[in-house]
Design an enzyme around this catalytic site. Sequence first.
Site, PDB file in Angstrom:
ATOM      1  N   ASP A 142      -3.188  -8.410   5.655  1.00  0.00           N
ATOM      2  CA  ASP A 142      -4.132  -8.248   4.549  1.00  0.00           C
ATOM      3  C   ASP A 142      -3.855  -9.310   3.496  1.00  0.00           C
ATOM      4  OD1 ASP A 142      -1.823  -7.388   3.231  1.00  0.00           O
ATOM      5  OD2 ASP A 142      -2.343  -5.270   3.320  1.00  0.00           O
ATOM      6  N   LEU A 179       1.141  -5.960   1.007  1.00  0.00           N
ATOM      7  CA  LEU A 179       0.138  -6.550   0.122  1.00  0.00           C
ATOM      8  C   LEU A 179       0.763  -7.117  -1.149  1.00  0.00           C
ATOM      9  CD1 LEU A 179      -2.889  -7.076  -0.287  1.00  0.00           C
ATOM     10  CD2 LEU A 179      -3.108  -4.776  -1.221  1.00  0.00           C
ATOM     11  N   LEU A 199       0.821  -1.206   0.000  1.00  0.00           N
ATOM     12  CA  LEU A 199       0.000   0.000   0.000  1.00  0.00           C
ATOM     13  C   LEU A 199       0.859   1.263   0.000  1.00  0.00           C
ATOM     14  CD1 LEU A 199      -2.747  -0.919   2.609  1.00  0.00           C
ATOM     15  CD2 LEU A 199      -2.872  -1.104   0.124  1.00  0.00           C
TER      16      LEU A 199
END
Length: 308
Positions: free
Chosen positions: A193, A162, A113
């Site tokens: 995540d 991620l 991110l």
Amino acid sequence: METLTANGPTNIQTAVTNVTANKRKFDERRDQPFDKRLRFSVRQTESAYRYRDIVVKKQDGYTHILLSTKSSDNNCLTPDVMKEVQSALSTAAADDSKLVVLGAVGSVFCCGLDFIYFIRRLTDDRKRESIKMADAIRTFVQTFIQFKKPIIAAVNGPAVGLGASILPLCDVVWANEKAWFQTPYTTYGQTPDGCSSLTFPRTMGLASANEMLYSGRKLTAQEACAKGLVSQVFWPGTFTQEVMVRIKELSLCNPVVLEESKSLVRSSMVNDLDQANDKECEALKKIWGSAQGMDSMLKYLQKKIDEF
């Protein structure tokens, strides 16, 4: 918005400004002439101008999606970048592509991110923006979970956050010897995540998964291969050639056989992956929406500034 410190928003803006400036200087020192030439070359190819932050090349038998972000550094993910990847996958799902190759332009695969982008928006409305980002991740990950054709990840360089957690959602992962893998979630005050809370323990065992998810242990390509996160590692000088030889072989296979084979392997996992994705995104909303979560991200940014 609640005040986080004596100069909350001011501190946030200062941190973001400083890390952006220093990051730019840092990137200019790292193989930048090579990356720019490569970016220019790749963007001249077929379908290159359909997207801003990715390059999509429709080849004979497969679709090649390359992260090549202009709106963020180091192929980081924003909601817009994620939407472009989803769009490309949707197109590949509907056309005659037998499989998808996911790679990246430059020396970095994906650094997860884009926290600079995210924190800028958290200063406006923390709760609203936390929900928006978590929902963007949920939809992005869901696209990988539901994709019926094989996804081959060609990891050319570092895969972080991620960018690493989505790899078990791909069907084959080939890595450059120079690549490394890290999920330093606790460092920047985030919970897992990309279904990594489920896939990492299943892939590499609970002890190794916890070490990556809690302490952010960095794995070399060979270590990742030994733990099952990576299928095979190739020498940097021949990485692209080795990948493309194998992709061309796979693209000659019967598409029905490929899809049915994936279905047999993955079908029993889909519900568990969906549930893990939902739970992780709900946890992210809670963490990001709190003052403590904001403070952790600011400390992470300050640490990066100090490193530069």
